[in-house]
Design an enzyme around this catalytic site. Structure first.
Site, short mmCIF file in Angstrom:
data_model
loop_
_atom_site.label_atom_id
_atom_site.label_comp_id
_atom_site.label_asym_id
_atom_site.label_seq_id
_atom_site.Cartn_x
_atom_site.Cartn_y
_atom_site.Cartn_z
N GLU A 64 0.86 -1.20 0.00
CA GLU A 64 0.00 0.00 0.00
C GLU A 64 0.88 1.24 0.00
O GLU A 64 2.10 1.17 -0.05
CB GLU A 64 -0.90 0.02 1.25
CG GLU A 64 -2.33 -0.41 1.01
CD GLU A 64 -3.17 0.67 0.34
OE1 GLU A 64 -2.60 1.70 -0.11
OE2 GLU A 64 -4.39 0.49 0.26
N ASN A 67 -10.21 4.52 2.31
CA ASN A 67 -9.09 4.67 1.39
C ASN A 67 -9.17 6.01 0.68
O ASN A 67 -10.20 6.66 0.65
CB ASN A 67 -9.07 3.53 0.37
CG ASN A 67 -8.36 2.30 0.90
OD1 ASN A 67 -7.15 2.30 1.09
ND2 ASN A 67 -9.13 1.24 1.17
N ASP A 76 -9.91 1.07 -3.79
CA ASP A 76 -8.84 1.14 -2.80
C ASP A 76 -8.14 2.50 -2.96
O ASP A 76 -8.79 3.53 -2.95
CB ASP A 76 -7.89 -0.04 -2.97
CG ASP A 76 -7.14 -0.39 -1.70
OD1 ASP A 76 -6.42 0.47 -1.17
OD2 ASP A 76 -7.27 -1.53 -1.21
#
Length: 307
Positions: free
Chosen positions: A29, A163, A213
């Site tokens: 991430e 997100n 995301d």
């Protein structure tokens, strides 16, 4: 009703998607292109690591922390990075890795089942951070605005997984992902004060498209959204949310995307292998890798944290 994502066929990158670091990250991430260092940083949240890649030399560095680390930002004034740890924002310098991170604040000590997740800075230097339920089920997550002095404001809540965010080209609209519900939300945003309001649905992903995301905005104002469970990054018109095209990847759990490189024309994409069983991993052995693709467009440099 805002449009759902669809599958246009007239969009292609200018190069092939390549796995440039097969890191097998559990939960890759937080991609960040450092303009100052000309290096790419990213994290593996559940392995509690920060990774750094020097594209010019291929050098790779990794650091392990005592708790989850989920997002990164350069600092406007001062060395090192701002990092999102499990309980909130902290400062840390990769040039002095033995020094422990210094928390700026811990906004929700009472929500013991939560952790912080994605975070981005606005043009003024405020850090917008989302928290989430560690088990991705309870709607205990919230959106926070953190000032450079560490003061914070809870501006929205009721999310299981958060997100984003990113901003449209004029800075007057902020997008934020309610991931579990598959929704990209829009808020009116006042750049001068940091106040937001008029929450509304901007995009609903379809059932076959996974859930939204990480995301970013390019220099033309288009919005790029990663699809967890959808195996792609989609590109959207900023005015209509209409999907303009997508970049497909050989992995299903696509987590963050960031433009980088000297002219910000390379799209870096992180991925995860979280919860994939042996059969799934056999089909996508590069899950958890860092990918890159040369694009025919440019991104915008990530705003730093600080006044």
């Amino acid at each position: 009703m805002p449009p759902q994502a669809h599958h246009p066929s007239d969009f292609t990158p200018s190069g092939d998607v390549r796995c440039i670091w097969p890191a097998s990250a559990v939960l890759g991430e937080g991609g960040l292109w450092s303009v100052r260092q000309q290096r790419f940083f990213w994290v593996d949240i559940l392995s509690r690591r920060i990774h750094r890649l020097d594209p010019a030399t291929g050098a790779q560095d990794s650091w392990t922390f005592d708790e989850e680390v989920s997002a990164l930002a350069e600092r406007r004034d001062g060395a090192g990075l701002a990092i999102a740890l499990r309980r909130g924002p902290a400062l840390w310098d990769p040039d002095h890795p033995d020094e422990a991170p210094r928390y700026l604040c811990r906004p929700e000590p009472e929500r013991t089942g939560n952790r912080f997740n994605d975070a981005k800075c606005d043009a003024v230097g405020r850090w917008w951070m989302g928290s989430m339920d560690f088990d991705c089920r309870a709607p205990t997550g919230a959106l926070y605005r953190v000032a450079p002095d560490g003061s914070w404001t809870r501006v929205d809540e009721g999310f299981a997984v958060t997100n984003g965010p990113t901003w449209l080209r004029d800075g007057l609209t902020m997008l934020f992902n309610d991931t579990v519900r598959g929704q990209v939300l829009a808020y009116d945003s006042d750049p001068a004060t940091g106040e937001i309001g008029n929450r509304r649905l901007w995009l609903q992903l379809g059932a076959d498209d996974g859930v939204p995301d990480g995301m970013t905005t390019d220099a033309q104002g288009r919005v790029w959204i990663c699809h967890w469970g959808g195996g792609c990054v989609s590109c959207h018109d900023p005015d209509t949310a209409q999907e303009l095209g997508r970049v497909g990847l050989p992995v299903s759990q696509v987590t963050s995307c960031t433009f980088g490189g000297p002219d910000l024309s390379k799209l870096y994409i992180t991925s995860a292998r979280f919860s994939l069983d042996e059969a799934a991993l056999a089909k996508e052995p590069l899950a958890g890798g860092l990918f890159a693709v040369d694009m025919d467009c440019q991104g915008r440099a990530a705003a730093p944290f600080g006044g």
